[in-house]
Every structure is written in structure tokens, then in C-alpha cells.
Design a protein around this motif. Sequence first.
Motif, PDB file in Angstrom:
ATOM      1  N   LEU A 237      -5.405  -2.712   2.014  1.00 29.34           N
ATOM      2  CA  LEU A 237      -5.277  -1.681   0.992  1.00 29.34           C
ATOM      3  C   LEU A 237      -4.259  -0.615   1.411  1.00 29.34           C
ATOM      4  CD1 LEU A 237      -9.020  -1.230  -0.008  1.00 29.34           C
ATOM      5  CD2 LEU A 237      -7.194  -2.092  -1.477  1.00 29.34           C
ATOM      6  N   LEU A 238      -4.346  -0.204   2.671  1.00 32.86           N
ATOM      7  CA  LEU A 238      -3.405   0.799   3.160  1.00 32.86           C
ATOM      8  C   LEU A 238      -1.982   0.259   3.157  1.00 32.86           C
ATOM      9  CD1 LEU A 238      -3.358   3.703   4.414  1.00 32.86           C
ATOM     10  CD2 LEU A 238      -3.291   2.567   6.650  1.00 32.86           C
ATOM     11  N   GLN A 239      -1.821  -0.983   3.613  1.00 35.53           N
ATOM     12  CA  GLN A 239      -0.485  -1.564   3.687  1.00 35.53           C
ATOM     13  C   GLN A 239       0.114  -1.816   2.309  1.00 35.53           C
ATOM     14  OE1 GLN A 239       0.337  -0.657   6.768  1.00 35.53           O
ATOM     15  NE2 GLN A 239       1.619  -2.475   6.722  1.00 35.53           N
ATOM     16  N   SER A 240      -0.724  -2.155   1.335  1.00 39.12           N
ATOM     17  CA  SER A 240      -0.188  -2.392  -0.007  1.00 39.12           C
ATOM     18  C   SER A 240       0.401  -1.112  -0.580  1.00 39.12           C
ATOM     19  CB  SER A 240      -1.275  -2.949  -0.931  1.00 39.12           C
ATOM     20  OG  SER A 240      -2.316  -2.011  -1.125  1.00 39.12           O
ATOM     21  N   THR A 241      -0.256   0.025  -0.354  1.00 36.38           N
ATOM     22  CA  THR A 241       0.308   1.287  -0.831  1.00 36.38           C
ATOM     23  C   THR A 241       1.575   1.640  -0.071  1.00 36.38           C
ATOM     24  OG1 THR A 241      -1.101   2.596   0.663  1.00 36.38           O
ATOM     25  CG2 THR A 241      -1.942   2.166  -1.550  1.00 36.38           C
ATOM     26  N   SER A 242       1.631   1.292   1.214  1.00 32.49           N
ATOM     27  CA  SER A 242       2.831   1.573   2.007  1.00 32.49           C
ATOM     28  C   SER A 242       4.023   0.791   1.486  1.00 32.49           C
ATOM     29  CB  SER A 242       2.591   1.223   3.479  1.00 32.49           C
ATOM     30  OG  SER A 242       1.546   1.989   4.031  1.00 32.49           O
ATOM     31  N   LYS A 243       3.836  -0.490   1.242  1.00 31.07           N
ATOM     32  CA  LYS A 243       4.951  -1.336   0.850  1.00 31.07           C
ATOM     33  C   LYS A 243       5.371  -1.110  -0.603  1.00 31.07           C
ATOM     34  CE  LYS A 243       2.986  -5.070   2.537  1.00 31.07           C
ATOM     35  NZ  LYS A 243       2.801  -6.496   2.899  1.00 31.07           N
TER      36      LYS A 243
END
Length: 438
Positions: A363-369
Motif C-alpha cells: 500500500l505504501l509503495q503503490s502511493t509512492s510509485k
Amino acid sequence: MQIADRLSAVRLSAFVSLEIPMAAFLTPLVVYIPAFYAGDMGLGLSTVGIVFGATKLWDIITDPIAGAITERVGPSLGRWRFWLLISLPIMLLGVYKIFLPPASVDWRYFAQWMLLLYVGWTLLTISHISWGVELSDDYHERARVAAYRQFAALIGGLVVVFIPVFSDQLGGMGEADRVAFIGYFVLIALPICMLATVGASPVSLSKMSRDHDYRWHDIFAIVRQNRSLRALLVGNMGVLLGISAMSSVLLFYVEHVLNLGKWATFSIVPLLFSGILFLPVMKYLTVRIGKHQTFRLILAYQIVAQLLFLIIPQDNLLVTVLCFMFIGAINGAAVFLPQAMIADLKDVDTGTGSARTGIYVALLQSTSKVSAALAVAIMFLVLPLTGFDPAPDALNDTSSLDGLRYMIVMLPAMCFAVALFAMRRYMVPLPLSAKIAV
């Protein structure tokens, strides 16, 4: 999960070494690749912006799915190690195709290989960050792991930035040569650092109880029911959207607005070096006032620091370096604080019934990318409206250059303000192991 023994500095450094080639890939992916494909490869600002946006928005779907799969599939011991090794050949092929393209490409080539690259990046980042989250369940030790990771990433960013810096000073190299050299560095360093990472930590440290009584789309229910998680995801998206927006047009700014010529690429160095200088300060503040308060503080600071872009004079490398040292402070906190906070959220969220490390990290990485993609898409779609031409030999008038100057200030500042507002709703009880100094 039982608290793991505190890793020594040497072993932790080996574990986070993978961040060096990852940053060496990510920094040019935002700073150099869009400008390279829009200008030298002839695809144009709008085409590159659309491809970046479309391919990265796909991660909204693929990242949660990848998080669920990595939680369920793999050996009972060392599943993060397993998925790291799976990601390696995918990353290597994607980097080769994007950083060493043929002489003539179209948007289809760019889009398909960016998609493959993102698949490898998703598997690699989810696995590596999740493994780091599981190294300890101590509040401050997690901050230490994340800070080491951030330091390694900044070193990787600096290393890869010096490649075009040296090529500019030597002369005789085009943009394709610079991008190719960066690609070669990543292709060589990634397997080496992967070996160091998988050998740095005992396989038992990545063992974790897994809950199979959920479906991948239950992830969205977790987000809906957790106010602090939503606040952190919006805060993370806002801060990285701001940084990516600033980075995506930075080369245009220093080349065309500041007119720094062969020193243009060098100007990125103080931005990254500033992150290294401020990193110990950020780590100290997490002990004094907590992670989320430190995050809020740096966001408020950065909103003001963006204004420095408006006062930097042309043809003045010294003033540029000094101002960029202040502007780059956020690089010391933007990644390591959200990663450390997501681990705390994972532990205190009793509603999920299990740790589900991969889900939270995904979830965190999806918002980052998605932030990186949206930033490039927005900036590259809006910038042509100012009349700005990214071609190296273009003659842009004063109004188009002023448009670029205001864009690099206003959009990032607004993103940081949104992140600051969102973090007001982040409320996570500190565990008993965390003693905040007062």
C-alpha cells in the motif's frame, strides 16, 4: 513476532546496500529518463507524460495484488529472499531496455518496457522493505533500519548523479551516452548488492505467521477502516508527489532558467548531499518528538524552502548550491519516516488479525510509485502550455521561463501542504518499547 537481535552496523549496511542500485535506477528514472525520451528520443513532453502516468497508475492495482501474493506464495522460511531473487532478472531486463534503447523508438516501446520495469521494481521493493520491517518490532530500531536504508539510497543517488557530472566536464558525450552509463552501473551493481543483501540476515528473521483468511481485495477494507493508515498514505503520496514534480523538471530549470551550462547536472549533487547532512537530525528528532511529529515538521519547513527557487539568480553556481542545500533537506526524511511509520501501524492495527507485512508495504509503495508517475504526467502536460521547449538548443522567451520557475515552486509546495494537512489525522499509540525524550 519475536524481536530480532539488533543487527550490527556491518550486517545492516550489507542488508541495505541493495538501496544503492535501486536509488541509482530510481533517481534517473524521474530526473533523466523523462527528459531523455521527451527530448533526445523525440517522443515529446505530452507523450512521455501520458506514458508515465498510464503505466504507473497501473500500480494501483498491481501493487496490492503483489503484496497479497508475496504474503501467500513462497517458502515457509525466507519468502522475502525468494521474491527478491525472482525480481532480479525482471529488473535487469527492464533496465537494459529503458536505459540502453535503440536509436529510434516509439511510444509503444517506451510503454511496454516501462511496464516490465515496474513489475520488477514492485516485487523488489515490496520484498526488501518488508524484510526490513520484520527485522525488529522495536519502535526506535525500526527507525534505525529505515535511516540506514535512506542513507544508502542517498549514496546511490549521489553515485549515479556524478556519472553525468563527470561526462559534462569531460565533454564529447551526449545524453544517450550518459543514460547508458547509468544503465551499465545499475546492471553491474544490482546483482552484487543483491548477493550482499540476501546474505546479510539469517533466513529465520524473515519468517512470519501468515493469515490466509482474506482475499486480496480485502486490502481496500483495511484502508477504509483505518484513519491513521489513510493519513499516512495520503501524506506519503503528497510528499513524494512534490519531490517527484520538482525532480522531473529540475534539469530544465537549471539548464534553461539558471543557465548553468556544463554545471547543470552538478546542481543535483547538493540536493542529495543535503539529505545526508539532515538525516542524523531527522533521526534525532524521531527520538525527541516522535516520527510523525518529525514528518510534520519537515513538511512545514519544505513549503517555505520551495520559495528559494524564485530568488536564485542566473549564472551563479555558488548561490544555486547554497539554496539547493536548504531545499534538499526533505530528502533526509521523505522515505525513511513513512517506511518506519507503516511498520508501527502494522503492529497496532489489531483489526486485521495478522501482521501482513507485504500488504502494508505494498500500500505504501503503490502511493509512492503513483506519485512519481502523476508528477511527471502533470508537469509534462502542463509545461507545454507555458510555451516552454525542452530541446537543448531551444530559445525560450522570458514568459515561458517564468512559467517553469513558478511551476517548480507552486506544485511541490501545494503537495507538501496536502501531506501536512493529512498527517494531522495520523494518531498511532506509541508502544511500550518507545521512550520519547521530553
